[in-house]
Write a protein that holds these residues in place. Structure first.
Motif, PDB file in Angstrom:
ATOM      1  N   LEU B  58       0.820  -1.051   0.084  1.00 36.21           N
ATOM      2  CA  LEU B  58       0.208   0.013  -0.055  1.00 36.21           C
ATOM      3  C   LEU B  58       0.767   1.410  -0.126  1.00 36.21           C
ATOM      4  O   LEU B  58       0.562   2.439   0.736  1.00 36.21           O
ATOM      5  CB  LEU B  58      -0.951  -0.163   1.369  1.00 36.21           C
ATOM      6  N   GLN B  59       1.965   1.109  -0.799  1.00 37.72           N
ATOM      7  CA  GLN B  59       2.705   2.426  -0.966  1.00 37.72           C
ATOM      8  C   GLN B  59       2.025   3.341  -1.394  1.00 37.72           C
ATOM      9  O   GLN B  59       1.470   3.428  -2.357  1.00 37.72           O
ATOM     10  CB  GLN B  59       4.001   1.981  -1.738  1.00 37.72           C
ATOM     11  N   ASN B  60       2.000   4.675  -0.668  1.00 37.44           N
ATOM     12  CA  ASN B  60       1.293   5.827  -1.081  1.00 37.44           C
ATOM     13  C   ASN B  60       1.906   7.118  -0.239  1.00 37.44           C
ATOM     14  O   ASN B  60       2.499   6.885   0.799  1.00 37.44           O
ATOM     15  CB  ASN B  60      -0.254   5.809  -0.707  1.00 37.44           C
ATOM     16  N   PRO B  61       1.707   8.067  -0.750  1.00 38.09           N
ATOM     17  CA  PRO B  61       2.341   9.390  -0.079  1.00 38.09           C
ATOM     18  C   PRO B  61       1.763   9.829   1.089  1.00 38.09           C
ATOM     19  O   PRO B  61       2.355  11.021   1.675  1.00 38.09           O
ATOM     20  CB  PRO B  61       2.044  10.478  -1.234  1.00 38.09           C
ATOM     21  N   GLY B  62       0.609   9.174   1.562  1.00 37.58           N
ATOM     22  CA  GLY B  62      -0.279   9.788   2.686  1.00 37.58           C
ATOM     23  C   GLY B  62      -1.168  10.721   2.080  1.00 37.58           C
ATOM     24  O   GLY B  62      -1.006  11.421   1.164  1.00 37.58           O
ATOM     25  N   VAL B  63      -2.181  10.940   2.789  1.00 30.41           N
ATOM     26  CA  VAL B  63      -3.455  11.647   2.376  1.00 30.41           C
ATOM     27  C   VAL B  63      -3.046  12.930   2.073  1.00 30.41           C
ATOM     28  O   VAL B  63      -3.623  13.733   1.006  1.00 30.41           O
ATOM     29  CB  VAL B  63      -4.782  11.528   3.171  1.00 30.41           C
ATOM     30  N   ASP B  64      -2.388  13.665   2.989  1.00 28.38           N
ATOM     31  CA  ASP B  64      -2.220  15.138   2.894  1.00 28.38           C
ATOM     32  C   ASP B  64      -1.185  15.373   1.531  1.00 28.38           C
ATOM     33  O   ASP B  64      -1.558  16.480   1.005  1.00 28.38           O
ATOM     34  CB  ASP B  64      -1.296  15.588   4.301  1.00 28.38           C
ATOM     35  N   ARG B  65      -0.341  14.699   1.297  1.00 28.86           N
ATOM     36  CA  ARG B  65       0.628  14.955   0.213  1.00 28.86           C
ATOM     37  C   ARG B  65      -0.341  14.675  -1.021  1.00 28.86           C
ATOM     38  O   ARG B  65      -0.190  15.379  -1.949  1.00 28.86           O
ATOM     39  CB  ARG B  65       1.693  13.901   0.187  1.00 28.86           C
ATOM     40  N   PHE B  66      -1.146  13.663  -0.810  1.00 25.95           N
ATOM     41  CA  PHE B  66      -1.943  13.130  -2.120  1.00 25.95           C
ATOM     42  C   PHE B  66      -2.981  14.549  -2.544  1.00 25.95           C
ATOM     43  O   PHE B  66      -2.997  15.146  -3.411  1.00 25.95           O
ATOM     44  CB  PHE B  66      -2.850  12.209  -1.980  1.00 25.95           C
ATOM     45  N   LEU B  67      -3.425  15.129  -1.324  1.00 23.35           N
ATOM     46  CA  LEU B  67      -4.104  16.593  -1.501  1.00 23.35           C
ATOM     47  C   LEU B  67      -3.420  17.672  -2.083  1.00 23.35           C
ATOM     48  O   LEU B  67      -4.104  18.495  -2.695  1.00 23.35           O
ATOM     49  CB  LEU B  67      -4.792  16.721  -0.351  1.00 23.35           C
ATOM     50  N   THR B  68      -2.146  17.727  -1.780  1.00 21.29           N
ATOM     51  CA  THR B  68      -1.650  18.747  -2.346  1.00 21.29           C
ATOM     52  C   THR B  68      -0.854  18.623  -3.538  1.00 21.29           C
ATOM     53  O   THR B  68      -0.792  19.488  -4.429  1.00 21.29           O
ATOM     54  CB  THR B  68      -0.393  19.482  -1.410  1.00 21.29           C
ATOM     55  N   THR B  69      -0.423  17.441  -4.042  1.00 24.26           N
ATOM     56  CA  THR B  69       0.499  17.136  -5.099  1.00 24.26           C
ATOM     57  C   THR B  69      -0.476  16.418  -6.274  1.00 24.26           C
ATOM     58  O   THR B  69       0.047  16.394  -7.371  1.00 24.26           O
ATOM     59  CB  THR B  69       1.702  16.358  -4.872  1.00 24.26           C
ATOM     60  N   GLU B  70      -1.519  15.553  -5.963  1.00 25.55           N
ATOM     61  CA  GLU B  70      -2.074  14.915  -6.876  1.00 25.55           C
ATOM     62  C   GLU B  70      -3.426  15.269  -7.297  1.00 25.55           C
ATOM     63  O   GLU B  70      -4.030  15.450  -8.383  1.00 25.55           O
ATOM     64  CB  GLU B  70      -2.005  13.443  -6.601  1.00 25.55           C
ATOM     65  N   MET B  71      -4.483  15.623  -6.097  1.00 23.25           N
ATOM     66  CA  MET B  71      -6.000  15.981  -6.359  1.00 23.25           C
ATOM     67  C   MET B  71      -6.020  17.179  -7.069  1.00 23.25           C
ATOM     68  O   MET B  71      -7.084  17.148  -7.851  1.00 23.25           O
ATOM     69  CB  MET B  71      -6.166  15.742  -4.981  1.00 23.25           C
ATOM     70  N   PRO B  72      -5.459  18.236  -6.909  1.00 30.05           N
ATOM     71  CA  PRO B  72      -5.680  19.228  -7.559  1.00 30.05           C
ATOM     72  C   PRO B  72      -5.845  19.305  -9.136  1.00 30.05           C
ATOM     73  O   PRO B  72      -6.445  19.781  -9.938  1.00 30.05           O
ATOM     74  CB  PRO B  72      -4.619  20.435  -7.302  1.00 30.05           C
ATOM     75  N   TRP B  73      -4.622  18.495  -9.548  1.00 27.86           N
ATOM     76  CA  TRP B  73      -4.606  18.099 -11.082  1.00 27.86           C
ATOM     77  C   TRP B  73      -5.772  17.502 -11.585  1.00 27.86           C
ATOM     78  O   TRP B  73      -6.231  17.764 -12.665  1.00 27.86           O
ATOM     79  CB  TRP B  73      -3.391  17.309 -11.339  1.00 27.86           C
ATOM     80  N   LEU B  74      -6.268  16.249 -10.607  1.00 26.52           N
ATOM     81  CA  LEU B  74      -7.314  15.751 -11.255  1.00 26.52           C
ATOM     82  C   LEU B  74      -8.544  16.271 -11.336  1.00 26.52           C
ATOM     83  O   LEU B  74      -9.349  15.981 -12.107  1.00 26.52           O
ATOM     84  CB  LEU B  74      -7.387  14.428 -10.337  1.00 26.52           C
ATOM     85  N   ALA B  75      -8.775  17.198 -10.139  1.00 22.39           N
ATOM     86  CA  ALA B  75      -9.946  18.198 -10.146  1.00 22.39           C
ATOM     87  C   ALA B  75     -10.089  19.171 -11.423  1.00 22.39           C
ATOM     88  O   ALA B  75     -11.016  19.136 -11.833  1.00 22.39           O
ATOM     89  CB  ALA B  75     -10.021  19.120  -8.793  1.00 22.39           C
TER      90      ALA B  75
END
Lengths: 266, 266
Positions: B58-75
């Motif tokens: 379950l390697q992942n950057p953690g929810v906070d980093r996801f929200l700053t680095t990945e989610m904005p682009w998807l949105a």
């Protein structure tokens, strides 16, 4: 812009221990930068992982049209299949992929260190650096003579070419780690570019740092998809934010600054 | 039939964008997010015939980093994004959901209860009816009305009917059923098998759940690589399917499946 295409095999030739495969790839040629790689998918329904290959040569117009040459070391299922493809066969090709070598803004001396088939990735770089007026020296290494990759045009334009082989069958007998300090000294390089096994890259990063040179290393780890989707080619590296991250060799690499890799964890 | 990108097979979305119309997919499921970053090790994937074996750390950057680095682009790209989530406890799962639910552009949550060995991964055990219901309840307590909840269950058909019923009764919106099976890497490391090799097992799991809960929306996942596979899941009772490993082999597969489905519906 990365492209997926059906690429035809235009030529395939055994050179020493490796197979040099020429693929028609106009889309790749246009946007290729040294250090990029290409990814090939097997269509047998059995092997799901894609295979990544270094690009040895890019030609916008040859007798075969716009082509790339990749160097294949037949070993596993994928490389053996690819090396055995006849001229006229087609492959599912994606490229160019990955982060290329960063090139110096000024024409500074550069040392290019390549071991085995991975050295292929350094030849397009050498051409580009020479075009930019950088004095280029080469250090080529392999276990045996038939694993030393040749690039005659590059050899002609290089300031110096050093060859070392494990068994002494070509050039001096020895390893990259043994030959590197001398080669660095002679070339006066401020940037060292390296491609090869990770133990070699680790040595290059360390020696370069001792000599006050930047290093750029092309890491080779298994890349199941090559496109950044699976997070299966994890590299422990320190980012620009000075924080240790787990990054993907295929997407954030394959080229990294040597001092950024946490070699002990690789 | 809605087509989703399965958790852990679409990168961060950016890498898939050149090959797929992400704004047009039924849903893009992120890799599973935890409260704190989880680091993967290096050898994480091996091939098996028509399958991939992945060590599921379950390697992942953690929810906070996801929200700053990945989610904005998807949105920004208008990608219908589903955050796959898990955690060590129900409180931790709720904390992840609370954080990610604030992200503009999120379509819903996919609660991942399909983890093979939750104990080894220090995760809440959602494999029992009680454990699954508790996790779903914890998510629903903090989930805004506007977001849907999908719950992913593995292929263990003996337990499935009861666990599925428990999840449905607590108030989930849909079940995601099938996916990877417990396996081992060649070196013995616990891992999961995915890809076409597991398709028949996923079909069985979907059929089992749809028989138990005839009216409840089920999304099938496991080995889909063609329109025929999509239809097979439809025949088993699924209203949607997720595409995972096939993307690693061919990142354009979604477009191909969509075209095949349209072709056949004419």
């Amino acid at each position: 812009m990365t492209l997926q295409s059906t690429a035809e095999v235009r030529a395939s030739e055994r050179v020493g221990a490796f197979q040099h495969v020429t693929l028609a790839a106009p889309g790749v040629v246009e946007t290729f930068r040294p250090g990029n790689f290409v990814s090939i998918g097997l269509d047998d329904g059995v092997h799901l992982a894609r295979r990544s290959f270094w690009v040895h040569r890019v030609r916008s117009s040859s007798s075969f049209g716009a082509t790339i040459d990749i160097v294949v070391r037949p070993g596993g299922a994928g490389s053996t299949w690819l090396a055995g493809l006849p001229v006229g066969a087609s492959v599912d090709l994606i490229g160019p992929l990955g982060r290329p070598f960063a090139q110096p803004k000024e024409p500074v001396p550069c040392l290019l260190v390549g071991e085995g088939y991975a050295a292929a990735s350094l030849f397009p770089l050498a051409e580009r650096l020479v075009e930019r007026g950088c004095p280029v020296s080469l250090l080529l290494a392999a276990d045996t003579a038939d694993e030393v990759i040749d690039g005659l045009d590059v050899r002609r334009s290089a300031e110096a070419v050093t060859v070392v082989t494990g068994d002494g069958s070509m050039g001096a007998q020895g390893s990259v780690a043994q030959a590197l300090p001398g080669a660095l000294q002679r070339s006066g390089a401020s940037v060292v570019y390296a491609a090869g096994p990770s133990s070699t890259l680790h040595a290059v990063a360390g020696v370069s740092e001792l000599h006050g040179a930047w290093s750029q290393v092309a890491l080779e780890v298994n890349q199941p998809c090559g496109t950044g989707l699976c997070h299966g080619c994890i590299v422990p590296a320190v980012g620009e934010d000075a924080i240790a991250h787990r990054v993907r060799a295929c997407a954030e690499g394959p080229v990294f600054r040597g001092d950024r890799i946490q070699w002990g964890l690789l | 039939m809605r087509l989703f990108v399965a958790a852990g097979c679409g990168g961060t979305g950016r890498e898939l964008a050149p090959y797929a119309d992400l704004a047009g997919v039924g849903g893009f499921v992120t890799r599973t997010l935890t409260l704190d970053p989880r680091r993967g090790s290096r050898l994480r994937i091996a091939e098996s015939p028509s399958g991939l074996v992945r060590a599921h750390l379950l390697q992942n950057p953690g929810v906070d980093r996801f929200l700053t680095t990945e989610m904005p682009w998807l949105a920004q790209q208008g990608v219908p994004t589903w955050a796959s989530v898990t955690g060590a406890t129900t409180d931790e799962i709720a904390a992840v959901v609370r954080r990610v639910a604030t992200a503009p552009g999120l379509s819903g949550i996919e609660l991942n209860l399909a983890v093979d060995d939750p104990g080894a991964l220090r995760l809440h055990d959602g494999s029992t009816p009680k454990g699954a219901a508790a996790a779903v309840r914890a998510v629903l307590d903090v989930l805004p009305e506007s977001l849907a909840l999908h719950v992913k269950l593995g292929s263990d058909v003996r337990r499935l009917p009861v666990v599925a019923r428990a999840v449905a009764e607590v108030g989930a919106d849909a079940l995601v059923v099938g996916g990877a099976l417990p396996a081992a890497l060649p070196n013995g490391t616990a891992a999961e098998l995915s890809g076409p090799a597991v398709l028949p097992t996923a079909l069985r799991a979907v059929r089992t759940v749809c028989h138990e809960l005839p009216e409840f929306p089920v999304i099938g996942v496991g080995g889909v690589r063609s329109a025929a596979d999509v239809r097979a899941f439809g025949s088993a009772g699924a209203r949607g399917v997720q595409v995972g490993s096939a993307l690693l082999h061919d990142p354009s597969v979604l477009a191909r499946i969509t075209a095949e489905l349209e072709e056949q519906s004419r």
